[in-house]
Structure formats: structure tokens, C-alpha cells
Motif scaffolding. Structure first.
Motif, PDB file in Angstrom:
ATOM      1  N   VAL A 303       7.966  37.349  35.866  1.00 55.72           N
ATOM      2  CA  VAL A 303       8.431  37.201  34.489  1.00 55.72           C
ATOM      3  C   VAL A 303       9.534  36.156  34.407  1.00 55.72           C
ATOM      4  N   LEU A 304      10.489  36.225  35.321  1.00 53.56           N
ATOM      5  CA  LEU A 304      11.600  35.267  35.307  1.00 53.56           C
ATOM      6  C   LEU A 304      11.110  33.838  35.552  1.00 53.56           C
ATOM      7  N   GLY A 306       8.030  32.700  34.950  1.00 54.08           N
ATOM      8  CA  GLY A 306       7.272  32.290  33.772  1.00 54.08           C
ATOM      9  C   GLY A 306       8.180  31.901  32.614  1.00 54.08           C
ATOM     10  N   LEU A 307       9.193  32.725  32.351  1.00 58.35           N
ATOM     11  CA  LEU A 307      10.122  32.416  31.269  1.00 58.35           C
ATOM     12  C   LEU A 307      10.959  31.176  31.578  1.00 58.35           C
ATOM     13  N   GLY A 310       8.776  28.271  31.032  1.00 57.60           N
ATOM     14  CA  GLY A 310       8.440  28.197  29.621  1.00 57.60           C
ATOM     15  C   GLY A 310       9.574  27.647  28.782  1.00 57.60           C
ATOM     16  N   LEU A 311      10.810  28.018  29.112  1.00 57.00           N
ATOM     17  CA  LEU A 311      11.966  27.557  28.353  1.00 57.00           C
ATOM     18  C   LEU A 311      12.262  26.070  28.570  1.00 57.00           C
ATOM     19  N   THR A 324      17.523  26.525  32.857  1.00 56.33           N
ATOM     20  CA  THR A 324      16.190  27.073  33.123  1.00 56.33           C
ATOM     21  C   THR A 324      15.945  27.174  34.633  1.00 56.33           C
ATOM     22  N   TRP A 328      14.469  30.488  36.759  1.00 56.88           N
ATOM     23  CA  TRP A 328      13.292  30.595  37.629  1.00 56.88           C
ATOM     24  C   TRP A 328      13.666  30.685  39.109  1.00 56.88           C
ATOM     25  N   TRP A 386       4.601  23.609  29.389  1.00 52.62           N
ATOM     26  CA  TRP A 386       5.528  24.691  29.710  1.00 52.62           C
ATOM     27  C   TRP A 386       5.108  26.016  29.096  1.00 52.62           C
ATOM     28  N   ALA A 390       4.346  29.471  31.092  1.00 53.85           N
ATOM     29  CA  ALA A 390       4.886  30.768  30.690  1.00 53.85           C
ATOM     30  C   ALA A 390       3.766  31.795  30.567  1.00 53.85           C
ATOM     31  N   LEU A 394       3.444  35.155  32.875  1.00 55.83           N
ATOM     32  CA  LEU A 394       3.466  36.485  32.276  1.00 55.83           C
ATOM     33  C   LEU A 394       2.156  37.234  32.523  1.00 55.83           C
TER      34      LEU A 394
END
Length: 428
Positions: A303-304, A306-307, A310-311, A324, A328, A386, A390, A394
Motif C-alpha cells: 500500500v505504501l 503504491g501510494l 501514485g502521489l 513521495t 515508498w 503514476w 498506484a 493497491l
């Protein structure tokens, strides 16, 4: 001794660091030191493209082809090494892989023929990652299951410390000529193999023999057993998805930052942030991560990551990309140790090498298409790239969460500890 060395660390952090480092056998620390030395000397790969173009005068297209040949060799390296580790033993496989890599480094430094480069780079690709499945299986042989996440986390720490130092040292040594990098890398490969051969006694916890049927035949001793393991195959696919996202750091991340008007130095800053976060947080967090539910650790890590990637869609400055990267990087810390521990926990003891090789292959499975697909997505806009990363991160996290109960059932039936527990190293 460790207590005295920790006097400079804040009081609140010292107990966690000591707990994370304590209790491992001397054989593990020999492997850790060897990994650190080897990674410090791993200064050729980051400069391969420059060596082939500036050092040997090949065109960019030819250099790209040669690097592809090298990548194809790496694709099969860990699968072959997994079989070797089960067939001939962990130490012998690691020593053979490292000495072969050392010899090939020297021959590449002395070669001038394009065809010789192609053959040597392919062989180097086959040899250069042989140590990974052997090392992973060796840790599983020597370390009880409850401590393996911590052990793999500490090895990951050594890899990052060594690699960061190696890139810095390599950048300075380039001034002496590209061939210097190959000779230094060759020496550290040989040193790693010889250190493990002489300092690690894997006879203390030998790999279990393959089970035999009523007729005396060996059953389930090949890669077919891995392919028939649905839980492991699902874990390989999940790891491949994670690898696709993570490998964007080496392909599209610098391109996306350049598209935002940032210099290559900005990308170097982001990678430096990654190195600092891992170097500082990994040894402090490894003890707590090893006590947590591994499936939750893996899920949170994905999750971390992916986020974090993504950010990047919202980042446009060095500060933004650095933030970011912190996110990650924390996910990377959580994922790496727990994923290797999960792979060997799923393996029957006599197949730990093959399962470790299949786990390494998962990284190639996700990493090989990462540059091409990532670049195609980037051509459609950084948001497309991105947000896709993400989504994949996820989805991998959800898949891991669903796979968790099946993994837990397998782990509870696994051998919890090596046959003979090695003497732990003193830490005070």
C-alpha cells in the motif's frame, strides 16, 4: 562492544537497534559482512551504459542491445541458481557464482570485440545473481522461522548500505579509468564467495533431503513442484506486480522528473533520500516488523509503495518527489524482509533453493516489462503512469490480503527451526 558503539544513538532508539541486531548466529554475520563488501564493490552495473558508449565507443543502440543481452542472462540467473543451491549446496553455489562473476568482470575489462562483449555480458547476467537464491536458502537453513524476517531485513540493510557506498566510490574511481571499476568489482565478488566458504559452516543446518516414495524414488524435487504450488504461484504474481511498480525508480522516474523541468541532480537527491531512509529506519524497525503478522506487513508495504508512486502524479519539485520517496521507501522496508521470509516459509526444506530462485524470478517477471510499459504510459502523461502504479500496488496489496490465510496455514505446518541451532554471536 555493541553497547559502546551505540552510545551516540538517542536513548529511545538504542534498545530497538540492539534488539534488531542481537541473537543472530556468527554464520549469519559472516554472510552479512560478505554481502556488504560485495555490494560496496558493485560499481560496474550503474556505469555499464557509460562504459560501453564512452569507454568502448559503441553507439547507444549497440549499448542498449548489449544491456538487453545482459538482462536476458539475469532473467534465468536465479532459476538456475535455485536448482544449483538445492543440488550442490548453498556455499558451493554462492562461491561458484561469485568466482565466475569475478572472472567475467576481468575478461570484460580486457575485451574489445563486440561479439566477445555479447557472450561475456550474457554469461555475467547468468552468474551475477546466483548468490541471491543461495543466500536466501542459507538464511532459511540457519535461522529459525521466527527470526527470518529480521534476518532478511538486515541483509537488505547491508545491500543498501553497500550499494550507496559503491556508487559513490565508483563515481570517484571512474577518473582512473572504467577498467578500474571492473577490477575492484571482481575483487569484491571473489572476497564475498571466499568469506562465505571459509566462515559459514552450513553443515550445522544442512538442507533436508528430498522425501522418497515407497519405491525409493524422489518425489516433488524439481521446479514442477513449485509450479504445482498454487499458493507460491499466486505469491510470485503478486511479487511481480510489486516489482513492476518498484522498478519504475530505475526507468521512468528520472524521465518524469526531467519532464517536470528538474535536473539529473534532482533524481540523485530523491535516490539519496531513499538510501538515507533505509539506512536509518531499517535497523530500527526490523525487530518490530519481525514480530508483526507477516501478511499485514506485506500488505502495508505494498500500500505504501503504491501510494508513494501514485502521489508522484502531484509532485513537480525536488521537495515533492523527496516526500513521495520517503513514503515508498518505508513500504520497501516493510515488503522486502517479509517477502523473502514468506517465500522460504512456503518451501519444503529440500526445495528452499528452488523456491528462492522462483521468488527472485518474480522480480524479473515484473521488472523486465517495467521500462517499456512504463515509458509507454509516460508518453500518455505522468498521471497515467503514476495512477497505474498506484492501482497495481493497491491491487497487489488486496491480493496479498486475500492470500494471507492460505500462506498462514502453510507456515504453521512448516519446520519452525533449523535442525541444529547455531551458536549466536555475542553482541555486548
Amino acid at each position: 562492544m555493541l553497547t559502546r558503539l551505540l552510545t551516540w544513538i538517542p536513548t529511545s532508539a538504542a534498545p530497538r537497534l540492539k534488539a534488531g541486531l542481537s541473537g543472530m548466529p556468527r554464520a549469519f554475520w559472516a554472510l552479512w559482512v560478505g554481502t556488504l563488501v560485495n555490494r560496496i564493490g558493485t560499481m560496474v552495473q550503474p556505469f555499464f551504459a557509460l562504459y560501453l558508449t564512452s569507454g568502448r565507443g559503441f553507439s547507444t543502440a549497440v549499448a542498449g542491445t548489449l544491456l538487453t543481452v545482459f538482462a536476458v542472462g539475469m532473467l534465468f540467473s536465479q532459476l538456475i541458481a535455485g536448482w544449483l543451491a538445492d543440488r550442490f549446496g548453498r556455499r558451493a553455489t554462492l562461491l561458484g557464482g561469485m568466482l565466475t562473476s569475478a572472472a567475467l568482470m576481468v575478461t570484460i575489462a580486457l575485451s574489445s570485440s563486440l561479439y566477445a562483449f555479447a557472450v561475456e555480458l550474457f554469461l555475467l547476467g547468468l552468474a551475477i545473481d546466483v548468490y541471491r537464491p543461495a543466500s536466501t536458502a542459507l538464511v532459511a537453513d540457519l535461522i529459525p522461522e521466527r527470526d527470518r524476517t529480521r534476518a532478511y531485513g538486515l541483509l537488505f540493510w547491508a545491500v543498501n548500505l553497500g550499494y550507496t557506498a559503491g556508487v559513490l566510490i565508483g563515481g570517484a574511481l571512474v577518473a582512473l579509468g572504467f577498467s578500474t571499476l571492473f577490477w575492484v568489482n571482481s575483487a569484491t565478488c571473489a572476497a564475498f564467495g571466499l568469506l562465505v566458504w571459509f566462515a559459514v559452516d552450513d553443515r550445522a543446518a544442512p538442507p533436508a533431503p528430498a522425501p522418497t516414495g515407497p519405491d525409493g524414488s524422489t518425489a516433488g524435487s524439481g521446479f514442477g513442484a513449485v509450479l504445482r504450488d498454487r499458493v507460491m504461484c499466486a505469491f510470485i504474481l503478486i511479487t511481480g506486480g510489486y516489482a513492476f511498480v518498484y522498478m519504475q525508480t530505475m526507468s521512468t522516474l528520472p524521465l518524469a522528473m526531467r519532464a517536470d523541468g528538474l535536473s539529473p541532480a534532482a533524481f540523485g537527491t530523491a535516490m539519496a533520500v531513499n538510501g538515507v531512509v533505509i539506512s536509518v529506519v531499517q535497523p530500527l524497525a526490523v525487530g518490530r516488523l519481525s514480530r508483526a503478522n507477516p501478511n499485514r506487513v506485506l500488505t502495508v508495504g505494498m500500500v505504501l509503495v503504491g501510494l508513494g508512486f501514485g502521489l508522484n502524479a502531484l509532485a513537480s519539485s525536488v521537495f515533492g518527489y523527496s516526500l513521495t520517496t520517503v513514503l515508498w521507501s518505508l513500504g520497501e522496508i516493510a515488503f522486502t524482509g517479509a517477502s523473502a521470509a514468506t517465500a522460504v516459509a512456503l518451501a519444503p526444506p529440500h526445495l528452499r533453493g528452488r523456491y528462492s530462485g522462483a521468488y527472485g524470478f518474480a522480480w524479473s517477471l515484473g521488472g523486465l516489462p517495467a521500462p517499456v510499459v512504463g515509458a509507454w504510459l509516460l508518453d500518455h502523461g505522468s498521471a497515467a503512469l503514476w495512477l497505474t502504479c498506484a492501482a497495481i500496488g493497491l491491487l497487489a496489496a488486496v491480493a496479498q490480503l486475500l492470500l494471507g490465510p492460505a500462506v498462514a496455514r502453510r507456515i504453521t505446518t512448516a519446520d519452525p527451526a533449523p535442525t541444529t541451532t547455531p551458536t549466536p554471536a555475542a553482541v555486548d
